[in-house]
Design an enzyme around this catalytic site. Sequence first.
Site, PDB file in Angstrom:
ATOM      1  N   GLU A  69       7.591  -3.848  -4.773  1.00 20.13           N
ATOM      2  CA  GLU A  69       7.521  -3.393  -5.156  1.00 20.13           C
ATOM      3  C   GLU A  69       6.247  -3.674  -6.302  1.00 20.13           C
ATOM      4  OE1 GLU A  69       7.350  -0.403  -5.450  1.00 20.13           O
ATOM      5  OE2 GLU A  69       9.624   0.805  -5.273  1.00 20.13           O
ATOM      6  N   ASP A 113      10.047  -2.504   6.924  1.00 17.12           N
ATOM      7  CA  ASP A 113      11.435  -1.654   6.200  1.00 17.12           C
ATOM      8  C   ASP A 113      12.410  -0.563   6.696  1.00 17.12           C
ATOM      9  OD1 ASP A 113       9.342   0.000   5.755  1.00 17.12           O
ATOM     10  OD2 ASP A 113       8.806  -0.087   3.625  1.00 17.12           O
ATOM     11  N   ASN A 159       1.493   2.664  -6.476  1.00 16.72           N
ATOM     12  CA  ASN A 159       1.803   1.710  -7.673  1.00 16.72           C
ATOM     13  C   ASN A 159       1.003   0.341  -6.891  1.00 16.72           C
ATOM     14  OD1 ASN A 159       3.840   0.896  -5.187  1.00 16.72           O
ATOM     15  ND2 ASN A 159       5.774   1.201  -7.441  1.00 16.72           N
ATOM     16  N   HIS A 182       2.257  -0.539  -3.595  1.00 11.88           N
ATOM     17  CA  HIS A 182       3.725  -1.290  -2.879  1.00 11.88           C
ATOM     18  C   HIS A 182       2.924  -1.746  -1.636  1.00 11.88           C
ATOM     19  CE1 HIS A 182       6.105   2.031  -2.474  1.00 11.88           C
ATOM     20  NE2 HIS A 182       5.197   1.855  -1.279  1.00 11.88           N
TER      21      HIS A 182
HETATM   22  C1  GLP Z   1       6.414   3.748   1.697  1.00 14.75           C
HETATM   23  C2  GLP Z   1       6.733   3.008   2.586  1.00 14.75           C
HETATM   24  C3  GLP Z   1       5.900   1.732   2.885  1.00 14.75           C
HETATM   25  C4  GLP Z   1       4.250   3.108   2.653  1.00 14.75           C
HETATM   26  C5  GLP Z   1       4.109   3.989   1.679  1.00 14.75           C
HETATM   27  C6  GLP Z   1       3.369   4.934   1.050  1.00 14.75           C
HETATM   28  O1  GLP Z   1       6.843   3.144   0.120  1.00 14.75           O
HETATM   29  N1  GLP Z   1       7.609   2.452   2.587  1.00 14.75           N
HETATM   30  O2  GLP Z   1       5.418   1.004   3.487  1.00 14.75           O
HETATM   31  O3  GLP Z   1       3.495   2.664   2.720  1.00 14.75           O
HETATM   32  O4  GLP Z   1       5.578   4.385   1.509  1.00 14.75           O
HETATM   33  O5  GLP Z   1       3.515   6.062   1.988  1.00 14.75           O
HETATM   34  P1  GLP Z   1       2.717   6.761   2.691  1.00 14.75           P
HETATM   35  O6  GLP Z   1       1.342   6.661   3.709  1.00 14.75           O
HETATM   36  O7  GLP Z   1       3.515   8.485   2.707  1.00 14.75           O
HETATM   37  O8  GLP Z   1       1.166   7.500   1.406  1.00 14.75           O
END
Ligand code: GLP
Length: 239
Positions: free
Chosen positions: A141, A66, A134, A136
Amino acid sequence: MKIIKTKDYNELSATSADVVISEIRKNKNAVLGLATGSTPIGMYDLMIKACRDGLSYRTVKTLNLDEYVGLGADSPDSYVSFMRDKLFEHIDIDMKNTHLPDGKAADMQAECARYSALIKSMPRDVQVLGLGRNGHIGFNEPGTPFDSVTHVVRLTDDTVEANARLFACKDDVPRYAVTMGIAEIMQAKKIILLASGAGKAQAVYAAARGKITETCPASVLQNHPDVILIADEEAHALL
Ligand code: GLP
């Protein structure tokens, strides 16, 4: 879903790096699906160390999940910058073999179609996933259809808040992102889902043991034949 509980973040990083590195040792042309966020940073550090110890990424190809809409290589907050800083600049990968959706494309619909076609043409040997609080995956989402392909999403307030720590202030967090779809994530041959810390425990439970529902995007992974959830003790606490 296979579940590996690690004692801490370091062991989580080592376990996930082992999966990715052994894939590359098996196949020097491996295609990796990569993720951003804090969770995979330790794994990337160990992938960099493996390169210093002789592993070559020269013919490895990567596809990221993404990107924020409106951010590109000129922004330190973009995911393309994150990947350069945390991994690509420190290994011998050919930058032409690294791919992310272009958050600054003039026509985002055309960009989504381009990225979907690219995903189709590059079957991933292993997909790395982080987990949103959440539930995702990528930026899919809650409520995203399981048959979705690459698309533009409006981020939930919860996600904007969770990601604000990486920006100068909350107002700087883009409200839109472009993400690989859930159907495309599921096409990877193998998936590793990484989760660290108490803040992820609820989402880990919903992903691994909860009802398979679009309300929790990660729950779809229960339908995939080769998923390894790698969670440290805190993230694993409710399982
Ligand atoms: C972002 C990314 C996700 C990732 C998530 C969790 O929203 N788009 O791909 O998995 O954050 O991030 P973190 O690893 O910093 O908790």
